[in-house]
Motif scaffolding. Sequence first.
Motif, mmCIF file in Angstrom:
data_model
loop_
_atom_site.group_PDB
_atom_site.id
_atom_site.type_symbol
_atom_site.label_atom_id
_atom_site.label_comp_id
_atom_site.label_asym_id
_atom_site.label_seq_id
_atom_site.Cartn_x
_atom_site.Cartn_y
_atom_site.Cartn_z
ATOM 1 N N LYS A 229 0.798 -1.227 0.000
ATOM 2 C CA LYS A 229 0.000 0.000 0.000
ATOM 3 C C LYS A 229 0.838 1.287 0.000
ATOM 4 O O LYS A 229 0.524 2.217 -0.759
ATOM 5 C CB LYS A 229 -0.978 -0.008 1.190
ATOM 6 C CG LYS A 229 -2.146 -0.962 0.998
ATOM 7 C CD LYS A 229 -3.124 -0.909 2.173
ATOM 8 C CE LYS A 229 -4.276 -1.877 1.961
ATOM 9 N NZ LYS A 229 -5.226 -1.854 3.103
ATOM 10 N N PRO A 230 1.884 1.380 0.804
ATOM 11 C CA PRO A 230 2.687 2.618 0.772
ATOM 12 C C PRO A 230 3.324 2.890 -0.595
ATOM 13 O O PRO A 230 3.380 4.039 -1.035
ATOM 14 C CB PRO A 230 3.759 2.365 1.842
ATOM 15 C CG PRO A 230 3.148 1.383 2.768
ATOM 16 C CD PRO A 230 2.330 0.487 1.897
ATOM 17 N N VAL A 231 3.787 1.829 -1.270
ATOM 18 C CA VAL A 231 4.415 2.024 -2.577
ATOM 19 C C VAL A 231 3.369 2.404 -3.621
ATOM 20 O O VAL A 231 3.605 3.270 -4.474
ATOM 21 C CB VAL A 231 5.178 0.754 -3.019
ATOM 22 C CG1 VAL A 231 5.780 0.967 -4.417
ATOM 23 C CG2 VAL A 231 6.277 0.423 -2.030
ATOM 24 N N ILE A 232 2.197 1.786 -3.547
ATOM 25 C CA ILE A 232 1.129 2.135 -4.484
ATOM 26 C C ILE A 232 0.744 3.602 -4.314
ATOM 27 O O ILE A 232 0.581 4.333 -5.304
ATOM 28 C CB ILE A 232 -0.102 1.218 -4.270
ATOM 29 C CG1 ILE A 232 0.229 -0.216 -4.697
ATOM 30 C CG2 ILE A 232 -1.312 1.741 -5.043
ATOM 31 C CD1 ILE A 232 -0.840 -1.230 -4.348
ATOM 32 N N GLU A 234 2.623 5.998 -3.066
ATOM 33 C CA GLU A 234 3.772 6.799 -3.514
ATOM 34 C C GLU A 234 3.772 6.940 -5.031
ATOM 35 O O GLU A 234 3.963 8.032 -5.571
ATOM 36 C CB GLU A 234 5.063 6.118 -3.053
ATOM 37 C CG GLU A 234 6.339 6.723 -3.616
ATOM 38 C CD GLU A 234 7.526 5.818 -3.395
ATOM 39 O OE1 GLU A 234 8.387 5.746 -4.299
ATOM 40 O OE2 GLU A 234 7.611 5.172 -2.326
ATOM 41 N N MET A 235 3.564 5.823 -5.730
ATOM 42 C CA MET A 235 3.570 5.849 -7.197
ATOM 43 C C MET A 235 2.373 6.625 -7.738
ATOM 44 O O MET A 235 2.480 7.370 -8.723
ATOM 45 C CB MET A 235 3.557 4.422 -7.748
ATOM 46 C CG MET A 235 4.772 3.585 -7.365
ATOM 47 S SD MET A 235 6.325 4.185 -8.066
ATOM 48 C CE MET A 235 6.207 3.580 -9.740
ATOM 49 N N ALA A 236 1.230 6.478 -7.084
ATOM 50 C CA ALA A 236 0.033 7.214 -7.507
ATOM 51 C C ALA A 236 0.228 8.714 -7.322
ATOM 52 O O ALA A 236 -0.171 9.517 -8.176
ATOM 53 C CB ALA A 236 -1.181 6.732 -6.719
ATOM 54 N N ASP A 237 0.850 9.115 -6.220
ATOM 55 C CA ASP A 237 1.119 10.529 -5.965
ATOM 56 C C ASP A 237 2.065 11.118 -7.014
ATOM 57 O O ASP A 237 2.038 12.325 -7.269
ATOM 58 C CB ASP A 237 1.730 10.709 -4.568
ATOM 59 C CG ASP A 237 0.726 10.461 -3.450
ATOM 60 O OD1 ASP A 237 -0.489 10.461 -3.740
ATOM 61 O OD2 ASP A 237 1.152 10.266 -2.297
#
Length: 350
Positions: A229-232, A234-237
């Motif tokens: 979830k944190p990487v998703i 981060e990438m979405a941001d």
Amino acid sequence: MDENRKIRLGISIGDLNGIGCEVALKTFEDSRMLDFCTPVIFASNKTVSFQMRQLKLNVTFNGIPDASKAIDNKVNIVNVWKEVPRVDFGQATKTGGEYAIKSLKAAVEALKKGDIDVLVTAPINKNNIQSEDFNFPGHTDFLAQELEGESLMFMVTETLKVGLLTDHVAVKDVSAAIIPRLIRDKINTIEKSLKMDFGIRKPKIALLGINPHSGDNGVIGKEDDEVLKPVIKEMADMGHLVFGPYSADSFFGSDGYKKFDAILAAYHDQGLIPFKTISFGQGVNYTAGLSKVRTSPDHGTAYEIAGKGVADESSFKEAVFMALNIFKHRTEYQELTQDVLKKQRLKRER
């Protein structure tokens, strides 16, 4: 590439005791296939002739010393070896593995030199290919070493594309292997491939959870909440159209996959079981992220039917067409990128 010649499509022959040679020859037994490309099979005249006699196939071929001598409108055979290796259809033998690797290495070398433009690999047996000179779990890892780039096992059809965070990794090791850097790299690779290889301008990507029900908020496992979830986010941001993690058990059955350009599964069977169920043998295994194009049918050596002449060449033929289409998309993408860079340079110079 010489614009006056057709795309040269290299074929590594795979395990001689499996169905690789059969599906390749059946594909080009239809001479209309020669309108699309120039096939170059890496084996030997004698080996191919033997297979044709056993399988009652009729393909006229042209023997050549190396791929640079390939002739358009012909099925070309590069004579990688002169001897006649023993063929035991349906058996996993040391000889079958040795000659599969000889074919593969010769084909990859020709690909690196530019004597062929794309590569389609026939199935190998991951056990009998192992030796001091070849210590890889399969095609993907070997190609990642030989062809620069970040490799991604990408199972594709026109309507369904499934990539893997981890491919040939034991289930017990999957969670430890999925770290933030790996997730970022795979998202970037799959996104770049969708743009460059498939002509999708703004790819929309779904990630499947690692644990059942994506961990149920930590009840079943914490990896989805603490790693995925944190990487998703981060990438979405950063502007990537990345969503998830989605519960894998219901994702495909509810047709949720149709809302995305690609799905990134956590591990091998999580992605390949639904892919092969939905694609019904029409799928293609594509190694995305490399400097060259390589595809393969989505099946194995099929020892149980080898030598009987009953193998279905549909997936191999799809792999041929997919390789050709990806090559064309890449060429167009590179030309477009060069035009954009040229315009930017001219603008700065004014």
